[in-house]
Design a protein around this motif. Sequence first.
Motif, PDB file in Angstrom:
ATOM      1  N   SER A 105       0.809  -1.227   0.000  1.00 53.87           N
ATOM      2  CA  SER A 105       0.000   0.000   0.000  1.00 53.87           C
ATOM      3  C   SER A 105       0.837   1.269   0.000  1.00 53.87           C
ATOM      4  O   SER A 105       0.302   2.366  -0.129  1.00 53.87           O
ATOM      5  CB  SER A 105      -0.923   0.017   1.225  1.00 53.87           C
ATOM      6  OG  SER A 105      -0.167   0.033   2.418  1.00 53.87           O
ATOM      7  N   ARG A 106       2.157   1.108   0.116  1.00 58.77           N
ATOM      8  CA  ARG A 106       3.026   2.284   0.196  1.00 58.77           C
ATOM      9  C   ARG A 106       4.123   2.230  -0.866  1.00 58.77           C
ATOM     10  O   ARG A 106       4.536   1.168  -1.312  1.00 58.77           O
ATOM     11  CB  ARG A 106       3.698   2.358   1.574  1.00 58.77           C
ATOM     12  CG  ARG A 106       2.727   2.392   2.750  1.00 58.77           C
ATOM     13  CD  ARG A 106       3.493   2.640   4.047  1.00 58.77           C
ATOM     14  NE  ARG A 106       4.523   1.632   4.271  1.00 58.77           N
ATOM     15  CZ  ARG A 106       5.584   1.789   5.060  1.00 58.77           C
ATOM     16  NH1 ARG A 106       5.771   2.925   5.698  1.00 58.77           N
ATOM     17  NH2 ARG A 106       6.457   0.819   5.221  1.00 58.77           N
ATOM     18  N   THR A 127       3.844   7.841  -0.778  1.00 51.79           N
ATOM     19  CA  THR A 127       2.397   7.622  -0.792  1.00 51.79           C
ATOM     20  C   THR A 127       2.069   6.403   0.044  1.00 51.79           C
ATOM     21  O   THR A 127       2.846   5.445   0.088  1.00 51.79           O
ATOM     22  CB  THR A 127       1.846   7.444  -2.222  1.00 51.79           C
ATOM     23  OG1 THR A 127       0.408   7.350  -2.167  1.00 51.79           O
ATOM     24  CG2 THR A 127       2.386   6.189  -2.885  1.00 51.79           C
ATOM     25  N   ASP A 128       0.934   6.445   0.724  1.00 53.55           N
ATOM     26  CA  ASP A 128       0.447   5.290   1.477  1.00 53.55           C
ATOM     27  C   ASP A 128      -1.029   5.050   1.146  1.00 53.55           C
ATOM     28  O   ASP A 128      -1.780   4.507   1.953  1.00 53.55           O
ATOM     29  CB  ASP A 128       0.632   5.492   2.983  1.00 53.55           C
ATOM     30  CG  ASP A 128      -0.080   6.729   3.508  1.00 53.55           C
ATOM     31  OD1 ASP A 128      -0.741   7.429   2.711  1.00 53.55           O
ATOM     32  OD2 ASP A 128       0.026   7.000   4.723  1.00 53.55           O
ATOM     33  N   LYS A 129      -1.412   5.442  -0.055  1.00 55.22           N
ATOM     34  CA  LYS A 129      -2.816   5.406  -0.444  1.00 55.22           C
ATOM     35  C   LYS A 129      -3.145   4.298  -1.451  1.00 55.22           C
ATOM     36  O   LYS A 129      -4.213   4.310  -2.058  1.00 55.22           O
ATOM     37  CB  LYS A 129      -3.225   6.767  -0.995  1.00 55.22           C
ATOM     38  CG  LYS A 129      -3.017   7.907  -0.002  1.00 55.22           C
ATOM     39  CD  LYS A 129      -3.557   9.211  -0.493  1.00 55.22           C
ATOM     40  CE  LYS A 129      -3.268  10.351   0.472  1.00 55.22           C
ATOM     41  NZ  LYS A 129      -3.684  10.057   1.859  1.00 55.22           N
ATOM     42  N   LEU A 130      -2.251   3.341  -1.628  1.00 61.66           N
ATOM     43  CA  LEU A 130      -2.523   2.213  -2.508  1.00 61.66           C
ATOM     44  C   LEU A 130      -3.268   1.130  -1.733  1.00 61.66           C
ATOM     45  O   LEU A 130      -3.222   1.097  -0.496  1.00 61.66           O
ATOM     46  CB  LEU A 130      -1.208   1.675  -3.073  1.00 61.66           C
ATOM     47  CG  LEU A 130      -0.443   2.662  -3.973  1.00 61.66           C
ATOM     48  CD1 LEU A 130       0.994   2.200  -4.182  1.00 61.66           C
ATOM     49  CD2 LEU A 130      -1.151   2.854  -5.298  1.00 61.66           C
ATOM     50  N   THR A 132      -4.442  -2.186   0.266  1.00 60.89           N
ATOM     51  CA  THR A 132      -3.690  -2.984   1.240  1.00 60.89           C
ATOM     52  C   THR A 132      -3.725  -4.475   0.943  1.00 60.89           C
ATOM     53  O   THR A 132      -2.999  -5.240   1.586  1.00 60.89           O
ATOM     54  CB  THR A 132      -4.257  -2.758   2.654  1.00 60.89           C
ATOM     55  OG1 THR A 132      -5.651  -3.117   2.665  1.00 60.89           O
ATOM     56  CG2 THR A 132      -4.118  -1.297   3.071  1.00 60.89           C
ATOM     57  N   SER A 178       2.404  12.682  -5.798  1.00 63.72           N
ATOM     58  CA  SER A 178       1.223  13.454  -6.170  1.00 63.72           C
ATOM     59  C   SER A 178       0.800  13.149  -7.607  1.00 63.72           C
ATOM     60  O   SER A 178       1.536  12.534  -8.373  1.00 63.72           O
ATOM     61  CB  SER A 178       1.506  14.956  -6.045  1.00 63.72           C
ATOM     62  OG  SER A 178       2.501  15.355  -6.991  1.00 63.72           O
ATOM     63  N   SER A 180      -1.566  11.215  -9.035  1.00 64.57           N
ATOM     64  CA  SER A 180      -1.809   9.850  -9.488  1.00 64.57           C
ATOM     65  C   SER A 180      -2.930   9.813 -10.521  1.00 64.57           C
ATOM     66  O   SER A 180      -3.963  10.483 -10.371  1.00 64.57           O
ATOM     67  CB  SER A 180      -2.184   8.969  -8.295  1.00 64.57           C
ATOM     68  OG  SER A 180      -2.461   7.649  -8.704  1.00 64.57           O
TER      69      SER A 180
END
Length: 363
Positions: A105-106, A127-130, A132, A178, A180
């Motif tokens: 996720s990161r 980024t940690d918004k992918l 999990t 940023s 994406s």
Amino acid sequence: MRSALVLALSLLAAPAFAATPAMESLKLPPGFHIAVWTDKVPNAREMAVGTNHTVFVGSRDAGRVYAVSYAADGTVEKVRTVASGLQLPVGVAFHKGDLYISAVSRIVVLRDIENHLDAPPAPEVITDKLPTETHHGWKYIAFGPDDKLYVPVGAPCNICDRDSEGFAQLRRMNADGSGSEVVARGIRNTVGFDWRPSDKTLWFTDNGRDMLGDDLPSDELNHVTKTGQHFGYPFCHQGDTLDPDFGKGRNCKDYTSPVLKLGAHVAALGARFYQGKQFPAAYQGALIVAEHGSWNRTAKSGYRVMTVRLNGDKVASYEPLVEGFLAGENATGRPADVQPLPDGSLLISDDDNGAIYRVTYKK
């Protein structure tokens, strides 16, 4: 001479393997030679070349990332661990002195890494918004000619439709995480992609779904010609086969077909265009593809490294560069990625043996 490689345990269920390969059993075209470069990189996956005689190697081994330092003649000098404790850090990308690492996720980065190999900096999260999910959650990453970081998000399943949740896609983002955006959709799981030097277009491998039998569907080689293309998953496989569940009411002509069917269950992973000068001219501009090998096929397929030659946007030939990781039905190695070195030789990672091989050519 039989190589003393150490078998690395896989985190996923895998077929039983025999002893590690005798290097003389590996078959290459005339003039090519292969040797163990290092056997000290457990579960070696994607590789990335630095600017100062360093090759970085992602893995699934206890969350570690490795740095292999080598001399001007190509021989390995030292193997270091530069990161540990990360979640499935399979993917690595070197960009402007920094090492980017995928961790499900990161995406994290180690700044100015080649100047700090003995005391690596702490990973900085970009980024940690992918997602999990770990099913197809490890990621092969690379920077494109547009200076953006390309990150795949595999389907979290064998077969499912979760595009609306951001799965089965290839994305790109700025180096700081940023901006994406989605580049392509309908991609079950790509673990290898590169840009053709002549026109900077993106080509990628994609793993076909399981549980449709030994011979369906094929893994794919695909070509992105415009942003937003849909490559069929989960509705259409290999460009011409509707899925028995998700294909109802669909038409394969509505999706982008593969440039080449690579074979069912071969598990095509790392892919790089060859631009070196060491190999014969026929390899210049060819795409080299690592086939990790089948895990659930009655007769094993893959377990080799292939050369794809192109004529424009069409495939001119598809033939082996390295074979011999299969002895009957006993597999002794699993190619995971390929990476040319600046001298024109080619590295091949083998996650089953925790090894990297080096292919050279001499007339």
